[in-house]
Design a protein around this motif. Structure first.
Motif, PDB file in Angstrom:
ATOM      1  N   ILE A 173      51.498  40.765  48.327  1.00  0.00           N
ATOM      2  CA  ILE A 173      50.831  40.291  47.110  1.00  0.00           C
ATOM      3  C   ILE A 173      50.199  41.486  46.418  1.00  0.00           C
ATOM      4  O   ILE A 173      49.440  42.252  47.032  1.00  0.00           O
ATOM      5  N   CYS A 174      50.485  41.641  45.136  1.00  0.00           N
ATOM      6  CA  CYS A 174      49.960  42.771  44.378  1.00  0.00           C
ATOM      7  C   CYS A 174      49.597  42.306  42.975  1.00  0.00           C
ATOM      8  O   CYS A 174      49.887  41.169  42.574  1.00  0.00           O
ATOM      9  N   GLY A 175      48.980  43.203  42.242  1.00  0.00           N
ATOM     10  CA  GLY A 175      48.575  42.883  40.873  1.00  0.00           C
ATOM     11  C   GLY A 175      47.262  43.551  40.523  1.00  0.00           C
ATOM     12  O   GLY A 175      46.714  44.368  41.281  1.00  0.00           O
ATOM     13  N   TYR A 176      46.743  43.209  39.341  1.00  0.00           N
ATOM     14  CA  TYR A 176      45.465  43.749  38.881  1.00  0.00           C
ATOM     15  C   TYR A 176      44.327  43.207  39.760  1.00  0.00           C
ATOM     16  O   TYR A 176      44.469  42.169  40.427  1.00  0.00           O
ATOM     17  N   LYS A 181      44.391  37.166  44.195  1.00  0.00           N
ATOM     18  CA  LYS A 181      45.274  37.481  45.328  1.00  0.00           C
ATOM     19  C   LYS A 181      44.639  37.050  46.656  1.00  0.00           C
ATOM     20  O   LYS A 181      45.275  36.413  47.492  1.00  0.00           O
ATOM     21  N   SER A 182      43.369  37.411  46.859  1.00  0.00           N
ATOM     22  CA  SER A 182      42.694  37.070  48.117  1.00  0.00           C
ATOM     23  C   SER A 182      42.517  35.562  48.268  1.00  0.00           C
ATOM     24  O   SER A 182      42.599  35.023  49.385  1.00  0.00           O
ATOM     25  N   SER A 183      42.290  34.863  47.182  1.00  0.00           N
ATOM     26  CA  SER A 183      42.146  33.400  47.264  1.00  0.00           C
ATOM     27  C   SER A 183      43.443  32.754  47.730  1.00  0.00           C
ATOM     28  O   SER A 183      43.429  31.804  48.532  1.00  0.00           O
ATOM     29  N   PHE A 184      44.576  33.250  47.269  1.00  0.00           N
ATOM     30  CA  PHE A 184      45.860  32.707  47.702  1.00  0.00           C
ATOM     31  C   PHE A 184      46.098  32.974  49.187  1.00  0.00           C
ATOM     32  O   PHE A 184      46.586  32.102  49.911  1.00  0.00           O
ATOM     33  N   VAL A 185      45.729  34.165  49.655  1.00  0.00           N
ATOM     34  CA  VAL A 185      45.904  34.488  51.075  1.00  0.00           C
ATOM     35  C   VAL A 185      45.051  33.562  51.936  1.00  0.00           C
ATOM     36  O   VAL A 185      45.484  33.078  52.991  1.00  0.00           O
ATOM     37  N   ASN A 186      43.843  33.280  51.509  1.00  0.00           N
ATOM     38  CA  ASN A 186      42.976  32.375  52.273  1.00  0.00           C
ATOM     39  C   ASN A 186      43.527  30.954  52.298  1.00  0.00           C
ATOM     40  O   ASN A 186      43.298  30.207  53.264  1.00  0.00           O
ATOM     41  N   VAL A 219      51.259  37.730  55.730  1.00  0.00           N
ATOM     42  CA  VAL A 219      50.963  37.848  54.299  1.00  0.00           C
ATOM     43  C   VAL A 219      49.971  38.991  54.141  1.00  0.00           C
ATOM     44  O   VAL A 219      48.888  38.968  54.743  1.00  0.00           O
ATOM     45  N   ILE A 220      50.334  39.984  53.342  1.00  0.00           N
ATOM     46  CA  ILE A 220      49.508  41.181  53.172  1.00  0.00           C
ATOM     47  C   ILE A 220      48.841  41.119  51.806  1.00  0.00           C
ATOM     48  O   ILE A 220      49.514  40.995  50.773  1.00  0.00           O
ATOM     49  N   ASP A 221      47.523  41.194  51.825  1.00  0.00           N
ATOM     50  CA  ASP A 221      46.724  41.239  50.600  1.00  0.00           C
ATOM     51  C   ASP A 221      46.400  42.701  50.304  1.00  0.00           C
ATOM     52  O   ASP A 221      45.725  43.366  51.095  1.00  0.00           O
ATOM     53  N   THR A 222      46.880  43.201  49.184  1.00  0.00           N
ATOM     54  CA  THR A 222      46.686  44.607  48.828  1.00  0.00           C
ATOM     55  C   THR A 222      45.544  44.739  47.826  1.00  0.00           C
ATOM     56  O   THR A 222      45.251  43.805  47.073  1.00  0.00           O
ATOM     57  N   PRO A 223      44.882  45.877  47.787  1.00  0.00           N
ATOM     58  CA  PRO A 223      43.848  46.094  46.760  1.00  0.00           C
ATOM     59  C   PRO A 223      44.454  46.110  45.360  1.00  0.00           C
ATOM     60  O   PRO A 223      45.656  46.324  45.162  1.00  0.00           O
ATOM     61  N   GLY A 224      43.612  45.853  44.380  1.00  0.00           N
ATOM     62  CA  GLY A 224      44.084  45.857  42.997  1.00  0.00           C
ATOM     63  C   GLY A 224      44.518  47.242  42.535  1.00  0.00           C
ATOM     64  O   GLY A 224      43.999  48.264  42.984  1.00  0.00           O
ATOM     65  N   MET A 252      55.120  39.470  45.430  1.00  0.00           N
ATOM     66  CA  MET A 252      54.555  38.436  44.557  1.00  0.00           C
ATOM     67  C   MET A 252      53.532  39.117  43.653  1.00  0.00           C
ATOM     68  O   MET A 252      52.446  39.496  44.100  1.00  0.00           O
ATOM     69  N   TYR A 253      53.944  39.298  42.367  1.00  0.00           N
ATOM     70  CA  TYR A 253      53.074  39.963  41.391  1.00  0.00           C
ATOM     71  C   TYR A 253      52.223  38.892  40.703  1.00  0.00           C
ATOM     72  O   TYR A 253      52.740  38.047  39.962  1.00  0.00           O
ATOM     73  N   PHE A 254      50.916  38.942  40.943  1.00  0.00           N
ATOM     74  CA  PHE A 254      50.010  37.934  40.408  1.00  0.00           C
ATOM     75  C   PHE A 254      49.533  38.333  39.014  1.00  0.00           C
ATOM     76  O   PHE A 254      49.212  39.516  38.764  1.00  0.00           O
ATOM     77  N   MET A 255      49.457  37.326  38.133  1.00  0.00           N
ATOM     78  CA  MET A 255      48.959  37.530  36.769  1.00  0.00           C
ATOM     79  C   MET A 255      47.938  36.447  36.445  1.00  0.00           C
ATOM     80  O   MET A 255      48.021  35.313  36.937  1.00  0.00           O
ATOM     81  N   ASP A 256      46.971  36.816  35.615  1.00  0.00           N
ATOM     82  CA  ASP A 256      45.932  35.895  35.156  1.00  0.00           C
ATOM     83  C   ASP A 256      46.062  35.776  33.639  1.00  0.00           C
ATOM     84  O   ASP A 256      45.630  36.666  32.892  1.00  0.00           O
ATOM     85  N   LEU A 257      46.669  34.674  33.163  1.00  0.00           N
ATOM     86  CA  LEU A 257      46.882  34.510  31.729  1.00  0.00           C
ATOM     87  C   LEU A 257      45.593  34.136  30.992  1.00  0.00           C
ATOM     88  O   LEU A 257      45.532  34.245  29.771  1.00  0.00           O
ATOM     89  N   SER A 258      44.564  33.693  31.739  1.00  0.00           N
ATOM     90  CA  SER A 258      43.293  33.357  31.076  1.00  0.00           C
ATOM     91  C   SER A 258      42.468  34.590  30.746  1.00  0.00           C
ATOM     92  O   SER A 258      41.453  34.487  30.048  1.00  0.00           O
ATOM     93  N   GLU A 259      42.871  35.762  31.289  1.00  0.00           N
ATOM     94  CA  GLU A 259      42.197  37.038  31.053  1.00  0.00           C
ATOM     95  C   GLU A 259      40.757  37.035  31.552  1.00  0.00           C
ATOM     96  O   GLU A 259      39.933  37.831  31.102  1.00  0.00           O
ATOM     97  N   GLN A 260      40.432  36.155  32.489  1.00  0.00           N
ATOM     98  CA  GLN A 260      39.105  36.183  33.095  1.00  0.00           C
ATOM     99  C   GLN A 260      38.944  37.342  34.070  1.00  0.00           C
ATOM    100  O   GLN A 260      37.827  37.660  34.479  1.00  0.00           O
TER     101      GLN A 260
END
Length: 644
Positions: A173-176, A181-186, A219-224, A252-260
């Motif tokens: 899991i990667c991304g900004y 990302k961490s919430s999905f891993v949990n 499942v590997i959670d990588t830093p932003g 799995m490239y995570f994106m946040d379309l809400s820009e929060q």
């Protein structure tokens, strides 16, 4: 060395601790056992053994450190690059190389000074050579202060690294930062990654494990990662880049379309374009998180066009989920796992190993026995059941909802009686005793108790109708009179003559009994007359019985008592109410004073042994604990004993 990082590394001591341990061990293991008067060959041998032992101790500890630390060239490329990012490959190799050089120098110093000690002509010269050898070894180790401190820090950090297997099935899991990302891993694993509403909460790699299709997944959670050149990335970001570059995983490239998260959609698309070369030959998904706020179809045309361009250009699949409402979480996980399984199978089919196995594999395809199409049957109640939605106020009430309303876990107590299947629902909360009067009520339950109670009630009604309970008090009195027990009482007191007559009629000889009773009566009469003559007081003991001369009115118990006294050899008759003085029990069974004194001497002789052991008697098996010697002797002060 294996391709994985071992965490069973012993602590690395500091330079001073290293010297203290080795020199103390040398003093303990090679104590001084020579004097100046010994032969010179014996003196040389002793000091040569001392130098060799110190050299071997240094060499052993240094070999242990060099062996336990992993060699970067022997590791998997991912682990080797990760160690390079975290600890700097050059510094790591330089520290281990300095310790290896120090080991060779110490070995050489030991060999050189052993040759010199061979030519020592006195105890003083041999001792000074030994002292110089140990001093040079200590100087070499003091120079290794910085490498030892560095390796200890590396060991501590390495023990905290997650156990990552680079060859197993992996979701990466990667991304900004702060895109979820961490919430999905949990949600999908048993990991507990810290989640905070700010960027760079995750500063290192975190690993969680899960099961899918009876297989174990990691499942590997990588830093932003931020969008800037590779040379400007820090250590935290380089860990993510290393994992993306070397692990064969599903990306799995995570994106946040809400820009929060603090980054625009354009910036997130640009970052994807920057790190896209790292996704080559790997199944890739763009996962849109936080769809409970903004969905992909809600984007404005410009941003939606950028997202569609990425999907069309690289043939990447788009997935969406929400970690808050848990919508689509399991669907995203299953899609990623299925894609990775298919990719791994395709990659294995391209190798030559499949050809060797394919000849031995037989695939059996079942053939239908008829042309009937048997579709799965879904009951109407299940098909019409509404999907459970947490946000729906009219949803079906679960025990979890009742627990949250009742105060949460630890406070809420569930109702265990509401599901009881009883004939009448009003009976659910009746108080049913389990233990009564110290007995288990269940042991006394009669399965036919209801039928028996009905019969008893019918009988009571029949008796009441017959007028059985009209005069209840009279009936009770009659009942008591009829059931009163009768105690037989004799008309007159039985005498000795009656008893002897009965015995004669039964065929027994009662002559002896009559003679003894007559003699006892005469003796009692004589005793009574003597007591009257000698006593000044005319009052008699109330318990004494005037027997007289009439032996026929003698009680049987008195005759038995008299006969008992005659059998025991009593010479005098003691009146009732008087105690017979007891004889000394210590002399009972002894003939005279001679046997008494002999028994006393033997008793004292046998007691002499237990007395010496501080025992009460020969039956006393307790042996008092003897104090150890070190509690009696004093401590040896400095200078008292020359041990070395």
């Amino acid at each position: 060395m294996s391709g994985l990082i071992t965490k069973q590394i012993a602590p690395v001591p500091t330079a001073q601790e290293f010297l203290d341990v080795i020199l103390s061990k040398t003093q303990r293991k090679t104590p001084t056992v020579i004097r100046s008067g010994f032969k010179i060959s014996r003196i040389r041998g002793f000091y040569m053994r001392k130098v060799k032992f110190t050299q071997a101790s240094f060499e052993e500890r240094l070999d242990q450190i060099l062996t336990e630390f992993p060699v970067m060239d022997n590791l998997h490329p991912f682990l080797s690059s990760l160690l390079n990012v975290l600890y700097d490959k050059n510094h790591y190799k330089l520290a281990l190389g300095q310790l290896n050089t120090a080991r060779h120098l110490i070995v050489q110093v030991g060999k050189d000074y052993c040759r010199l000690i061979k030519f020592g002509d006195s105890l003083y010269r041999c001792k000074q050579l030994k002292k110089a050898a140990l001093g040079r070894m200590a100087t070499i180790m003091k120079r290794q202060k910085d490498p030892l401190a560095y390796l200890e820090q590396v060991r501590q950090h390495m023990s905290r690294l997650p156990s990552i297997d680079p060859t197993t099935r992996t979701l990466l899991i990667c991304g900004y930062p702060n895109v979820g990302k961490s919430s999905f891993v949990n949600k999908v694993t048993r990991a507990d990654v810290d989640v905070q509403p700010y960027a760079f909460t995750t500063k290192s790699l975190f690993v969680g494990h899960m099961d899918y299709k009876y297989l174990r997944w990691q499942v590997i959670d990588t830093p932003g990662v931020l969008d800037h050149p590779l040379e400007e990335m820090n250590t935290i970001e380089m860990q993510s880049i290393t994992a993306l570059a070397h692990l064969r995983a599903c990306v799995m490239y995570f994106m946040d379309l809400s820009e929060q998260c603090g980054f625009t959609v354009e910036a997130q698309c640009k970052l994807y374009q920057s790190i896209k070369p790292l996704f080559a030959n790997k199944p890739t998904f763009i996962v849109v998180n936080k769809i409970d706020i903004v969905r992909p179809e809600d984007l404005d045309p410009a941003r939606k066009a950028m997202l569609d361009a990425i999907l069309a250009e690289d043939n990447v699949e788009l997935l969406s989920l929400s970690c808050v409402s848990e919508e689509g979480v399991m669907g995203v996980r299953n899609a990623a796992c299925d894609a990775l399984l298919a990719h791994r199978i395709q990659s294995k089919e391209k190798t030559r190993r499949v050809e060797n196995v394919a000849n031995r594999v037989r695939v059996a395809v079942p053939i239908p026995r008829d042309g009937v199409d048997r579709k799965p049957h879904i009951p109407a109640s299940v098909a019409d059941r509404k999907v459970y939605d947490k946000t729906d106020p009219n949803r079906r009430r679960l025990e979890k909802d009742l627990e949250e309303e009742g105060g949460g876990a630890g406070v809420f107590i569930g109702d265990l009686k509401k599901n009881y299947l009883l004939k009448n629902d009003e009976w659910k909360y009746d108080v049913i005793p389990e233990i009564q009067n110290g007995k288990n009520v269940a042991d006394f339950i009669d399965p036919d108790i209801i039928a028996k109670l009905d019969e008893l009630e019918a009988e009571e009604e029949r008796l009441e109708a017959a007028g059985f309970y009209d005069s209840e008090s009279e009936n009770m009195d009659k009942h008591k009179m009829q059931n009163r027990p009768t105690i037989p009482r004799p008309d007159k007191t039985r005498t000795l003559s009656d008893m002897t007559q009965k015995l004669k009629e039964a065929g027994y000889d009662a002559t002896t009994l009559e003679e003894r009773a007559t003699m006892l009566a005469k003796a009692r009469g004589l005793l009574d007359r003597k007591r009257r003559a000698d006593s000044d007081d005319d009052e008699m003991d109330e318990d004494a019985v005037d027997m007289g001369s009439d032996a026929e009115e003698m009680d049987v118990d008195e005759g038995a008592q008299a006969s008992k006294k005659r059998r025991t050899g009593a010479t005098s008759i003691v009146p009732r109410g008087k105690r017979i003085p007891r004889s000394d029990r210590s002399t009972a069974g002894l003939k005279g004073p001679e046997q008494d004194s002999k028994a006393q001497r033997l008793r004292e002789l046998y007691q002499r042994g237990p007395n010496m052991l501080a025992q009460a008697s020969e039956s006393d098996r307790r042996t008092p604990a003897s104090l150890p010697r070190h509690l009696f002797s004093g401590k040896r002060k400095g200078g008292k004993t020359q041990r070395r």
